[in-house]
Design a protein around this motif. Sequence first.
Motif, PDB file in Angstrom:
ATOM      1  N   ALA A 131      66.516 -81.844   4.400  1.00 14.96           N
ATOM      2  CA  ALA A 131      66.412 -80.373   3.875  1.00 14.96           C
ATOM      3  C   ALA A 131      67.121 -80.254   2.708  1.00 14.96           C
ATOM      4  N   TYR A 132      68.582 -80.930   2.625  1.00 14.88           N
ATOM      5  CA  TYR A 132      69.324 -80.831   1.423  1.00 14.88           C
ATOM      6  C   TYR A 132      68.644 -81.494   0.324  1.00 14.88           C
ATOM      7  N   GLU A 133      68.274 -82.746   0.395  1.00 14.54           N
ATOM      8  CA  GLU A 133      67.480 -83.454  -0.678  1.00 14.54           C
ATOM      9  C   GLU A 133      66.320 -82.435  -1.175  1.00 14.54           C
ATOM     10  N   ILE A 134      65.562 -81.988  -0.582  1.00 11.20           N
ATOM     11  CA  ILE A 134      64.302 -81.194  -0.989  1.00 11.20           C
ATOM     12  C   ILE A 134      64.881 -79.834  -1.730  1.00 11.20           C
ATOM     13  N   ALA A 135      66.010 -79.245  -1.030  1.00  9.39           N
ATOM     14  CA  ALA A 135      66.561 -78.109  -1.791  1.00  9.39           C
ATOM     15  C   ALA A 135      67.022 -78.286  -2.978  1.00  9.39           C
ATOM     16  N   CYS A 136      67.633 -79.466  -3.205  1.00 14.21           N
ATOM     17  CA  CYS A 136      68.154 -79.778  -4.627  1.00 14.21           C
ATOM     18  C   CYS A 136      67.018 -80.086  -5.768  1.00 14.21           C
ATOM     19  N   ARG A 137      66.003 -80.582  -5.074  1.00 13.93           N
ATOM     20  CA  ARG A 137      64.757 -81.006  -5.854  1.00 13.93           C
ATOM     21  C   ARG A 137      64.203 -79.615  -6.415  1.00 13.93           C
ATOM     22  N   GLU A 138      64.054 -78.695  -5.314  1.00 10.12           N
ATOM     23  CA  GLU A 138      63.484 -77.454  -5.577  1.00 10.12           C
ATOM     24  C   GLU A 138      64.177 -76.542  -6.439  1.00 10.12           C
ATOM     25  N   LYS A 139      65.471 -76.569  -6.245  1.00  8.49           N
ATOM     26  CA  LYS A 139      66.291 -75.766  -7.308  1.00  8.49           C
ATOM     27  C   LYS A 139      66.427 -76.133  -8.879  1.00  8.49           C
ATOM     28  N   ALA A 140      66.255 -77.714  -8.900  1.00 10.39           N
ATOM     29  CA  ALA A 140      65.997 -78.088 -10.405  1.00 10.39           C
ATOM     30  C   ALA A 140      64.861 -77.590 -11.023  1.00 10.39           C
ATOM     31  N   LEU A 141      63.839 -77.607 -10.139  1.00  4.95           N
ATOM     32  CA  LEU A 141      62.415 -77.009 -10.655  1.00  4.95           C
ATOM     33  C   LEU A 141      62.525 -75.716 -10.945  1.00  4.95           C
ATOM     34  N   LEU A 142      62.995 -74.960  -9.910  1.00  7.29           N
ATOM     35  CA  LEU A 142      63.161 -73.438 -10.150  1.00  7.29           C
ATOM     36  C   LEU A 142      64.114 -72.937 -11.248  1.00  7.29           C
ATOM     37  N   ASP A 143      65.142 -73.800 -11.577  1.00 11.10           N
ATOM     38  CA  ASP A 143      65.919 -73.292 -12.705  1.00 11.10           C
ATOM     39  C   ASP A 143      65.252 -73.409 -13.913  1.00 11.10           C
ATOM     40  N   GLN A 144      64.216 -74.060 -14.007  1.00  8.18           N
ATOM     41  CA  GLN A 144      63.252 -74.164 -15.127  1.00  8.18           C
ATOM     42  C   GLN A 144      62.567 -73.044 -15.327  1.00  8.18           C
ATOM     43  N   LEU A 145      62.214 -72.264 -14.525  1.00  5.70           N
ATOM     44  CA  LEU A 145      61.383 -71.090 -14.591  1.00  5.70           C
ATOM     45  C   LEU A 145      61.993 -69.739 -14.855  1.00  5.70           C
ATOM     46  N   ASP A 146      61.230 -68.710 -15.571  1.00  2.24           N
ATOM     47  CA  ASP A 146      62.083 -67.549 -15.669  1.00  2.24           C
ATOM     48  C   ASP A 146      61.436 -66.893 -14.401  1.00  2.24           C
ATOM     49  N   GLY A 201      52.062 -58.751 -20.280  1.00  2.00           N
ATOM     50  CA  GLY A 201      53.683 -58.806 -20.706  1.00  2.00           C
ATOM     51  C   GLY A 201      54.511 -59.733 -19.860  1.00  2.00           C
ATOM     52  N   LYS A 202      53.692 -60.380 -18.836  1.00  2.00           N
ATOM     53  CA  LYS A 202      54.357 -61.289 -17.996  1.00  2.00           C
ATOM     54  C   LYS A 202      53.947 -62.611 -18.224  1.00  2.00           C
ATOM     55  N   THR A 203      54.755 -63.533 -17.857  1.00  2.00           N
ATOM     56  CA  THR A 203      54.434 -64.952 -18.121  1.00  2.00           C
ATOM     57  C   THR A 203      53.812 -65.573 -16.827  1.00  2.00           C
ATOM     58  N   LEU A 204      52.468 -66.043 -16.942  1.00  4.50           N
ATOM     59  CA  LEU A 204      52.129 -66.924 -15.985  1.00  4.50           C
ATOM     60  C   LEU A 204      52.396 -68.408 -15.657  1.00  4.50           C
ATOM     61  N   ASP A 205      53.070 -68.633 -14.713  1.00 11.48           N
ATOM     62  CA  ASP A 205      53.627 -69.963 -14.445  1.00 11.48           C
ATOM     63  C   ASP A 205      52.477 -71.158 -13.800  1.00 11.48           C
ATOM     64  N   THR A 206      51.784 -70.717 -12.766  1.00  9.47           N
ATOM     65  CA  THR A 206      50.975 -71.456 -11.931  1.00  9.47           C
ATOM     66  C   THR A 206      49.729 -70.580 -11.606  1.00  9.47           C
ATOM     67  N   VAL A 207      48.584 -71.271 -11.640  1.00  7.57           N
ATOM     68  CA  VAL A 207      47.608 -70.913 -11.023  1.00  7.57           C
ATOM     69  C   VAL A 207      46.927 -71.551  -9.688  1.00  7.57           C
TER      70      VAL A 207
END
Length: 476
Positions: A131-146, A201-207
Amino acid sequence: MIKIESKKNKFTYNVYHVTKAFYPKEDIVQTVDEKQEPLVKIHLPEGTCFSLAPEECVQTEDVQEEKRDVTKKVYQFLSKQTGQELAWGMLTGVRPTKLVMQKIEQGMTKEEIFGFLKEQYCVTDKKAQIAYEIACREKALLDQLDCKNGYSLYAGIPFCPSICSYCSFSSSPIAEWKDQVDRYLDAMIKELKATAKLMQGKTLDTVYIGGGTPTTLEADQLDRLLGTIRENFDLEHVLEFTVEAGRPDSITREKLEVIRKYPVTRISVNPQTMQQKTLDLVGRKHTVEDVEQIFHLARELGFDNINMDLIAGLPGEDAADMQDTLEKIEKLHPDSLTVHALAIKRAAKFGQEGRTMDPGTEITQMVEAAAASAERMGLVPYYLYRQKNIAGNFENVGYAEQDKAGVYNILIMEERQTIIACGAGSTTKLVLPEKIKTSSGKETNLIRVENVKNITEYIDRIDEMIERKEALFEKD
């Protein structure tokens, strides 16, 4: 049969699911009696009775803390009674990594998080680690998004070639709806166009095109859907565009060629198992060879990010079957692999037949073999979620190459970004910048708006579905 008697309704959910995790094959009956003295009484099939008096629990006005303390004492009793530890302890939620992410953002160290999970929820070190390893990877990716100005788009196709016996999703056999598919597309395209205007006016990140099985659409229908999205949404900043092709018996060269015309970055070819006996049993109308042929065809046409799904614990399979499946998958070498532990829901055919799962060593071996196989392919775990009634108290884990993690999968689990959904049975999740108090008094920053599940109703009431979204975003 197990009987659970609670003094308050607020205890019933957690106590039921913890008890069910220890006794997955037992029927459980629950009652609530505010006049009884014990907070919880549990009558086990072997004749043992557990009774929890109010003075044995934390005295607090904090409802969540009170519920957690009651659940923990029930867990400790059942663990001692059965001689078992549950991998995820008394955690009953589907998003354990979300809890870990919160603690990381609060500044907790790894050691403090491990201590918190063990002390508060009785989680094993092994599960705390993943859970910790995955949360760290998720956070690194989410930090790149607005996440405040960005959003994701989901479009649902509620049709499948046939309905798998384990499936509880809102999907219908395509053969029964052939004459209505164009009308369904008309309605969803109307909703998509209205949605595009709402999100200007919003940014589309994923479809994400999901279902059901999107490739049950004919090639020209698929072309129409994807063309509508390209014409109405600004795809300039899209990080990931997924079409969950899914069932091999619905995929053709022509459909894959249509998908290649568009900026689709990721597809799925999902076998669930590579054992023909099991495919036949669960109602999937394709062969193992079909899976292999479609996968190679997708590679030939240039798809370089292909996911495959597997289910551990399907009826009739043992650890040797899973090992054989994994060997076949390794030869194909997908870019990501999602491994589900079977969860039988009441809405599924297996649930209606009263089937249960063996929580013993076989499922443990299957899950561990899948993790080892993913590691051999160079895939690392990047997202995780759990389901009710899941085999062996395990979890569903997505593994991917370092740069092929499914961004949408992370967003749907962590609930950090608005996901606006179109189609029958889909749910829009609006993430607010600040928490608000709902009519029930609960504080939340997540507002849900659901479309009707019934396909005919969705078509007939499409204007109402659009108006719901407009009202939600105008209020926001």
